[in-house]
Design a protein around this motif. Structure first.
Motif, PDB file in Angstrom:
ATOM      1  N   ARG A 189     -91.177 -28.159 -92.637  1.00 59.63           N
ATOM      2  CA  ARG A 189     -92.170 -28.888 -91.852  1.00 59.63           C
ATOM      3  C   ARG A 189     -93.377 -29.207 -92.716  1.00 59.63           C
ATOM      4  O   ARG A 189     -93.681 -28.501 -93.679  1.00 59.63           O
ATOM      5  CB  ARG A 189     -92.624 -28.073 -90.637  1.00 59.63           C
ATOM      6  N   LEU A 190     -94.062 -30.277 -92.350  1.00 55.48           N
ATOM      7  CA  LEU A 190     -95.308 -30.604 -93.032  1.00 55.48           C
ATOM      8  C   LEU A 190     -96.288 -29.453 -92.874  1.00 55.48           C
ATOM      9  O   LEU A 190     -96.496 -28.935 -91.768  1.00 55.48           O
ATOM     10  CB  LEU A 190     -95.915 -31.878 -92.432  1.00 55.48           C
ATOM     11  N   LEU A 191     -96.886 -29.044 -93.978  1.00 55.42           N
ATOM     12  CA  LEU A 191     -97.888 -27.984 -93.932  1.00 55.42           C
ATOM     13  C   LEU A 191     -99.209 -28.567 -93.435  1.00 55.42           C
ATOM     14  O   LEU A 191     -99.689 -29.575 -93.959  1.00 55.42           O
ATOM     15  CB  LEU A 191     -98.077 -27.385 -95.329  1.00 55.42           C
ATOM     16  N   ARG A 217     -91.678 -30.962 -83.640  1.00 54.22           N
ATOM     17  CA  ARG A 217     -90.736 -32.059 -83.905  1.00 54.22           C
ATOM     18  C   ARG A 217     -91.368 -33.113 -84.804  1.00 54.22           C
ATOM     19  O   ARG A 217     -90.725 -33.668 -85.706  1.00 54.22           O
ATOM     20  CB  ARG A 217     -90.277 -32.683 -82.587  1.00 54.22           C
ATOM     21  N   LEU A 218     -92.650 -33.401 -84.561  1.00 50.44           N
ATOM     22  CA  LEU A 218     -93.362 -34.379 -85.383  1.00 50.44           C
ATOM     23  C   LEU A 218     -93.538 -33.864 -86.808  1.00 50.44           C
ATOM     24  O   LEU A 218     -93.354 -34.609 -87.786  1.00 50.44           O
ATOM     25  CB  LEU A 218     -94.719 -34.695 -84.753  1.00 50.44           C
ATOM     26  N   LEU A 219     -93.897 -32.584 -86.944  1.00 48.37           N
ATOM     27  CA  LEU A 219     -94.117 -32.010 -88.272  1.00 48.37           C
ATOM     28  C   LEU A 219     -92.835 -31.992 -89.100  1.00 48.37           C
ATOM     29  O   LEU A 219     -92.885 -32.124 -90.328  1.00 48.37           O
ATOM     30  CB  LEU A 219     -94.690 -30.595 -88.140  1.00 48.37           C
ATOM     31  N   LYS A 220     -91.686 -31.845 -88.454  1.00 47.66           N
ATOM     32  CA  LYS A 220     -90.419 -31.882 -89.188  1.00 47.66           C
ATOM     33  C   LYS A 220     -90.030 -33.300 -89.569  1.00 47.66           C
ATOM     34  O   LYS A 220     -89.341 -33.531 -90.573  1.00 47.66           O
ATOM     35  CB  LYS A 220     -89.311 -31.252 -88.345  1.00 47.66           C
ATOM     36  N   ALA A 221     -90.493 -34.290 -88.763  1.00 47.91           N
ATOM     37  CA  ALA A 221     -90.115 -35.680 -89.019  1.00 47.91           C
ATOM     38  C   ALA A 221     -90.946 -36.313 -90.127  1.00 47.91           C
ATOM     39  O   ALA A 221     -90.438 -37.153 -90.888  1.00 47.91           O
ATOM     40  CB  ALA A 221     -90.250 -36.492 -87.730  1.00 47.91           C
ATOM     41  N   ARG A 263     -89.905 -37.049 -93.875  1.00 48.57           N
ATOM     42  CA  ARG A 263     -88.893 -38.074 -94.143  1.00 48.57           C
ATOM     43  C   ARG A 263     -89.513 -39.467 -94.238  1.00 48.57           C
ATOM     44  O   ARG A 263     -88.834 -40.438 -94.600  1.00 48.57           O
ATOM     45  CB  ARG A 263     -87.824 -38.060 -93.042  1.00 48.57           C
ATOM     46  N   MET A 264     -90.799 -39.573 -93.921  1.00 48.62           N
ATOM     47  CA  MET A 264     -91.480 -40.869 -93.928  1.00 48.62           C
ATOM     48  C   MET A 264     -92.304 -41.044 -95.196  1.00 48.62           C
ATOM     49  O   MET A 264     -92.605 -40.081 -95.903  1.00 48.62           O
ATOM     50  CB  MET A 264     -92.376 -40.996 -92.693  1.00 48.62           C
ATOM     51  N   GLN A 265     -92.674 -42.305 -95.426  1.00 49.93           N
ATOM     52  CA  GLN A 265     -93.525 -42.672 -96.554  1.00 49.93           C
ATOM     53  C   GLN A 265     -94.604 -43.633 -96.059  1.00 49.93           C
ATOM     54  O   GLN A 265     -94.418 -44.316 -95.038  1.00 49.93           O
ATOM     55  CB  GLN A 265     -92.703 -43.359 -97.634  1.00 49.93           C
ATOM     56  N   PRO A 266     -95.748 -43.721 -96.747  1.00 53.55           N
ATOM     57  CA  PRO A 266     -96.748 -44.726 -96.360  1.00 53.55           C
ATOM     58  C   PRO A 266     -96.142 -46.130 -96.385  1.00 53.55           C
ATOM     59  O   PRO A 266     -95.364 -46.475 -97.284  1.00 53.55           O
ATOM     60  CB  PRO A 266     -97.834 -44.558 -97.421  1.00 53.55           C
ATOM     61  N   TRP A 267     -96.506 -46.940 -95.403  1.00 55.14           N
ATOM     62  CA  TRP A 267     -95.963 -48.295 -95.252  1.00 55.14           C
ATOM     63  C   TRP A 267     -97.107 -49.284 -95.407  1.00 55.14           C
ATOM     64  O   TRP A 267     -97.778 -49.626 -94.435  1.00 55.14           O
ATOM     65  CB  TRP A 267     -95.306 -48.431 -93.879  1.00 55.14           C
ATOM     66  N   PRO A 268     -97.401 -49.759 -96.631  1.00 55.15           N
ATOM     67  CA  PRO A 268     -98.553 -50.639 -96.858  1.00 55.15           C
ATOM     68  C   PRO A 268     -98.543 -51.894 -96.011  1.00 55.15           C
ATOM     69  O   PRO A 268     -99.572 -52.293 -95.462  1.00 55.15           O
ATOM     70  CB  PRO A 268     -98.463 -50.962 -98.351  1.00 55.15           C
ATOM     71  N   GLN A 320     -85.624 -45.843 -88.715  1.00 50.82           N
ATOM     72  CA  GLN A 320     -85.591 -44.616 -87.927  1.00 50.82           C
ATOM     73  C   GLN A 320     -86.883 -44.341 -87.145  1.00 50.82           C
ATOM     74  O   GLN A 320     -86.837 -44.070 -85.948  1.00 50.82           O
ATOM     75  CB  GLN A 320     -85.309 -43.410 -88.838  1.00 50.82           C
ATOM     76  N   GLN A 321     -88.058 -44.446 -87.799  1.00 49.52           N
ATOM     77  CA  GLN A 321     -89.270 -44.021 -87.118  1.00 49.52           C
ATOM     78  C   GLN A 321     -90.516 -44.522 -87.831  1.00 49.52           C
ATOM     79  O   GLN A 321     -90.477 -44.885 -89.014  1.00 49.52           O
ATOM     80  CB  GLN A 321     -89.326 -42.493 -87.016  1.00 49.52           C
ATOM     81  N   CYS A 322     -91.639 -44.534 -87.065  1.00 50.28           N
ATOM     82  CA  CYS A 322     -92.961 -44.857 -87.607  1.00 50.28           C
ATOM     83  C   CYS A 322     -93.982 -43.939 -86.964  1.00 50.28           C
ATOM     84  O   CYS A 322     -93.827 -43.510 -85.809  1.00 50.28           O
ATOM     85  CB  CYS A 322     -93.354 -46.304 -87.302  1.00 50.28           C
ATOM     86  N   LEU A 323     -95.046 -43.656 -87.706  1.00 50.23           N
ATOM     87  CA  LEU A 323     -96.205 -42.942 -87.165  1.00 50.23           C
ATOM     88  C   LEU A 323     -97.420 -43.785 -87.492  1.00 50.23           C
ATOM     89  O   LEU A 323     -97.697 -44.058 -88.668  1.00 50.23           O
ATOM     90  CB  LEU A 323     -96.342 -41.554 -87.778  1.00 50.23           C
TER      91      LEU A 323
END
Length: 700
Positions: free
Chosen positions: A258-260, A608-612, A615-620, A635-638
């Motif tokens: 998970r994200l720390l 669930r969010l911290l585990k997801a 897998r994401m990267q910044p989307w300029p 798959q997903q966006c935040l």
């Protein structure tokens, strides 16, 4: 007794009561610009009721200066001073007390203070610089005052000098401070005394004349030639596998998949108290030691500390060694202490004491080639707890506060030559700028000095050796580091040298049955000025050593979450594989959605969010003004929207149905949106014109 006596520019070494007046001395008597080094007893009136004594610019190195009641001392001296003055004096301990029917004064003095006398401008410089010289000028004029020939002392303000002035002070710090003894010895150059022999015979001729030619030559050979030509003699330092390992995943710092998240907490730098009602107010201190006392504010119980950090939602402990060992230095004086009567709690230093000589704090000097077992074992114990509990230890190798800022930070510093047996080569006595500040950073970070370079190398390797089996330790150059690129390059090169040696050791070690020889590659962090960071990151070989960025300095006031987001977006665009963290509590949702690691999110944030997120990267292209977006393609966006941002996201490159969740910024809890979002075009979001909105879109 004595009356109307002036002691001007006097110097003493290893003396007792160097500048004193005796029984009922009527005065006035004046000691002007006098200095005693390594004094064995205090100075001041030593017998009963001396009056009218002036101590003007008097320095007692390592002992006291007293206008006080000596009690039964000196065969019952009682009140020793009346109607006397201390003016701009410095001593390890200064006593100024008012006797019955009289007064004593202390103006602009420096030291440990004691007594009910009249105190003015303590720990500050006063004007005029010399009271005695000012009185002479008033009575007899400037020409008479100039004939005193007092050694100039620079006392101008230097707390926040302009750049040009700071450069001058840095250059000046390469030379020892002027010494009164040298000024006294150079008197003949200021006022040459005629030494032409005239018609007098040379000593060689006089001896020959007295003993005859042959015996005269024999007599000359028995006299050392140095006594004729140069009369002055030359003085001449295997835990179980981590339960929750810190791992860099896709440019994120993760723990247990998970994200720390969470804040970082600092250790106390220098203050403390062993009074139970006050001790707990002084925060964490992994290497703080209070003999016989355990708990918050004393010798911390490390398991309690780790448990409290987890309960409070803190992710990391930011550790560096203390400003000084002995809390007597809390007074920020620079004076040598009279004795080793140190005050707990103690801030243990990385190095071991040598048992030789006396350092400025009165204890034995340090040996910079030896390391304190207690200090390093405490850090190791806490690092093991971090591995078990999913916490992180930020290990600051150095602490820049000791080599800049107030001179007191340097006074007891182990690297100062007066405090170690290693011949570190810094100017001694220290060149305190304005008799107050220290500017030693340029010299401290100069690794061209052969002795200091090897000491730095040993120390950096110790910082690595101590945590060789720990996963959750991040190594930093130093707290507040603003040093040069060359030192960071040396630091990284030393780490790489150590890394290669460990790999070779493992490769050549015999493999035991059922055991795999492993070595954890140290996680290295840059906590430098932007120019140094960028130069290292532009260096392909050294950049490979640095898995992440760290921003501590910020110009233009304390940054907001959106400010930090701009910084994170810039660096993640350039270095997508490197994790970026900041040292500001304001780095939260915007910072996260721009690519920042260890954001200060609520500890109730949905798992669930911290585990997801990893897998994401910044989307300029999905970001813009006041909008930052993370994406895992298909798959997903935040998305984080600040005030005024367009409440929409472009899903034209996506297909299928997405479920949208509103993320509560205060709690991190998820609230699902009633209708779904379809890919293939612009999707409207639930935005806020004034506040902050966070939306998580996940493919069904």
């Amino acid at each position: 007794m004595g009356q109307m006596t002036l002691f001007l520019r006097c110097f003493a070494e290893n003396g007792r009561h160097d500048f004193s007046v005796g029984h009922c001395a009527a005065g006035p008597n004046a000691f002007v610009q006098c200095e005693a080094t390594r004094a064995l007893r205090d100075s001041g009136p030593v017998e009963s009721w001396a009056s009218g004594a002036l101590y003007d610019n008097v320095t007692i190195d390592g002992n006291g200066l007293s206008l006080a009641n000596r009690g039964s001392g000196a065969q019952g001296a009682g009140w020793a001073a009346a109607n006397s003055v201390l003016w701009q004096c410095s001593a390890a301990r200064i006593r100024c007390e008012n006797p019955p029917a009289a007064q004593n004064w202390a103006f602009g003095c420096w030291g440990e203070f004691e007594g009910n006398g009249i105190w003015r401008k303590s720990n500050e410089s006063v004007s005029p610089d010399s009271l005695f010289a000012a009185q002479v000028n008033d009575r007899l004029g400037d020409a008479a005052a100039q004939r005193l020939q007092l050694m100039p002392r620079r006392r101008e303000e230097s707390s926040n000098p302009p750049v040009a002035k700071a450069q001058q002070l840095t250059a000046a710090s390469r030379h020892p401070a002027p010494q009164l003894a040298d000024y006294i010895a150079s008197a003949p150059t200021r006022n040459p005394i005629p030494a032409e022999p005239g018609g007098a015979e040379r000593i060689e001729q006089a001896i020959k004349s007295a003993f005859g030619s042959s015996r005269g030559n024999e007599a000359l050979t028995s006299i050392p030639q140095s006594a004729i030509h140069n009369p002055q003699s030359n003085q001449s330092l295997l835990t179980p596998a981590a339960a929750q390992k810190l791992v860099i995943t896709n440019g994120w710092l993760t723990c247990d998949g998970r994200l720390l998240i969470g804040a970082s907490t600092e250790v106390n730098w220098w203050r403390g108290n062993i009074r139970p009602s006050e001790a707990s107010a002084f925060g964490a201190g992994v290497t703080r030691f209070a003999p016989g006392r355990m708990g918050r504010g004393y010798t911390d119980d490390l398991e309690e500390l780790a448990d409290a950090m987890v309960a409070d939602g803190q992710a990391a402990l930011d550790h560096h060694y203390g400003l000084w060992y002995d809390r007597r230095r809390d007074d920020h004086e620079r004076v040598r202490r009279v004795d080793g009567d140190v005050w707990p709690p103690f801030y243990e230093q990385p190095f071991a004491r040598s048992g030789q000589g006396a350092a400025w704090d009165g204890l034995s000097r340090y040996d910079l080639t030896k390391f304190s077992p207690w200090y390093w074992s405490r850090l190791k114990q806490f690092a093991d707890l971090c591995d078990q509990r999913g916490l992180v230890l930020f290990h600051q190798n150095y602490f820049q506060h000791n080599v800049l800022e107030a001179g007191a930070h340097w006074a007891d510093f182990p690297w100062r030559p007066a405090n170690n047996i290693n011949d570190t080569g810094f100017p001694e006595p220290p060149p305190y700028a304005g008799d107050k500040r220290i500017f030693m950073a340029e010299q401290f970070y100069d690794v061209t000095h052969p002795v200091r370079r090897e000491l730095h190398r040993r120390y950096i390797r110790q910082c690595l050796d101590n945590f060789v089996d720990n996963a959750n330790v991040l190594q930093f150059p130093g707290a507040e580091y603003t040093g040069p690129l060359e030192f960071v390059q040396f630091w990284l090169d030393t780490i790489e040298e150590w890394e290669q040696e460990k790999r070779q050791e493992i490769a050549s070690a015999p493999r035991e049955s059922g055991r795999v020889n492993r070595h954890r590659k140290p996680l290295v962090a840059l906590s430098c000025t932007k120019d140094v960071q960028d130069a290292v990151l532009a260096d392909a070989e050294r950049s490979a050593l640095v898995p992440r960025q760290f921003e501590r300095q910020w110009r233009g006031g304390r940054p907001a979450d959106t400010d930090l987001a701009q910084m994170a977006a810039e660096y993640r665009a350039k270095f997508p594989g490197k994790a970026i963290i900041c040292d500001f509590d304001s780095g939260a949702w915007a910072f996260l959605c721009a690519g920042g690691s260890i954001p200060k999110l609520p500890r109730t944030t949905d798992a669930r969010l911290l585990k997801a997120i990893p897998r994401m990267q910044p989307w300029p292209s999905g970001s813009g003004t006041n909008r930052w977006t993370l994406r895992e393609r298909g798959q997903q966006c935040l998305i984080c929207l600040a005030g005024g941002a367009k409440a929409q996201v472009d899903l034209s490159e996506e297909s299928g149905v997405f479920r949208a969740y509103a993320v509560n910024p205060r709690t991190g809890e998820l609230k699902p949106r009633q209708e779904n979002i379809r890919g293939g075009g612009l999707a409207k979001l639930l935005g806020s014109e004034d506040g902050l909105s966070v939306v998580w879109i996940v493919k069904e």
